[in-house]
Design a protein around this motif. Structure first.
Motif, short mmCIF file in Angstrom:
data_model
loop_
_atom_site.label_atom_id
_atom_site.label_comp_id
_atom_site.label_asym_id
_atom_site.label_seq_id
_atom_site.Cartn_x
_atom_site.Cartn_y
_atom_site.Cartn_z
N THR A 1 -10.64 0.44 4.80
CA THR A 1 -9.51 0.49 5.73
C THR A 1 -8.51 -0.61 5.40
O THR A 1 -7.31 -0.41 5.48
N ALA A 2 -9.01 -1.76 5.01
CA ALA A 2 -8.13 -2.89 4.67
C ALA A 2 -7.20 -2.52 3.52
O ALA A 2 -6.01 -2.85 3.54
N ALA A 3 -7.72 -1.82 2.51
CA ALA A 3 -6.88 -1.42 1.38
C ALA A 3 -5.78 -0.46 1.81
O ALA A 3 -4.64 -0.56 1.36
N VAL A 4 -6.11 0.45 2.71
CA VAL A 4 -5.12 1.41 3.20
C VAL A 4 -4.04 0.70 4.01
O VAL A 4 -2.84 0.94 3.84
N VAL A 5 -4.45 -0.21 4.88
CA VAL A 5 -3.48 -0.93 5.71
C VAL A 5 -2.60 -1.82 4.84
O VAL A 5 -1.38 -1.87 5.02
N LYS A 6 -3.19 -2.51 3.87
CA LYS A 6 -2.40 -3.35 2.96
C LYS A 6 -1.39 -2.51 2.19
O LYS A 6 -0.23 -2.90 2.02
N SER A 7 -1.81 -1.34 1.73
CA SER A 7 -0.90 -0.45 0.99
C SER A 7 0.25 0.00 1.87
O SER A 7 1.40 0.04 1.44
N SER A 8 -0.05 0.32 3.11
CA SER A 8 0.99 0.76 4.05
C SER A 8 1.99 -0.35 4.32
O SER A 8 3.20 -0.11 4.42
N LEU A 9 1.50 -1.57 4.46
CA LEU A 9 2.40 -2.70 4.69
C LEU A 9 3.33 -2.89 3.50
O LEU A 9 4.52 -3.15 3.67
N VAL A 10 2.79 -2.76 2.30
CA VAL A 10 3.63 -2.91 1.12
C VAL A 10 4.69 -1.81 1.06
O VAL A 10 5.85 -2.07 0.74
N LEU A 11 4.31 -0.58 1.40
CA LEU A 11 5.29 0.51 1.43
C LEU A 11 6.41 0.20 2.42
O LEU A 11 7.58 0.46 2.15
N PHE A 12 6.04 -0.37 3.55
CA PHE A 12 7.04 -0.73 4.56
C PHE A 12 7.92 -1.88 4.07
O PHE A 12 9.14 -1.81 4.13
#
Length: 122
Positions: A14-25
């Motif tokens: 889940t951490a990898a998905v959230v980190k990826s989403s933050l970078v996209l934002f």
């Protein structure tokens, strides 16, 4: 606070998905599908510390994220920023998160308002 989801045996954390989403934002990429293009870079595998994943996986994990944990995480970040005097104090603190078009365009109707002109193709 740790953000979690309802998957039983996740191969992607889940951490990898959230980190990826933050970078996209932060990178203002505008959609989850942008992950398909930028997620292939070797940088992501090193930074996420696990294999990269598809935009579909990103969307599926977002659909089952624990909303309470996510809200608490956002609140913790807000409190830390406020405590460290990073955010200005106007007496009232407000954070608005929008899942769609939160960072889609700088084009505005005029310089004094927040109304955008949206063009639709029919």
């Amino acid at each position: 606070t740790q953000v979690s989801d309802r998957r039983e045996k996740p191969r992607i954390s889940t951490a990898a998905v959230v980190k990826s989403s933050l970078v996209l934002f932060w990178a203002r990429l505008g959609s989850i599908n942008a992950w398909e293009q930028v997620g292939r870079a070797h940088f992501w595998k090193r930074w996420l510390e696990e294999p990269t994943f598809s935009a579909d996986t990103l969307g599926r994990v977002h659909a089952v994220l624990d909303a309470h944990g996510l809200r608490q995480g956002i609140h913790d970040v807000y409190e830390r920023l406020k405590r460290n005097k990073v955010l200005p104090d106007y007496g009232v603190g407000v954070v608005v998160l929008d899942g769609h078009e939160s960072h889609a365009s700088y084009l505005r109707h005029c310089s004094g308002c927040l109304q955008r002109t949206i063009h639709c193709a029919f």
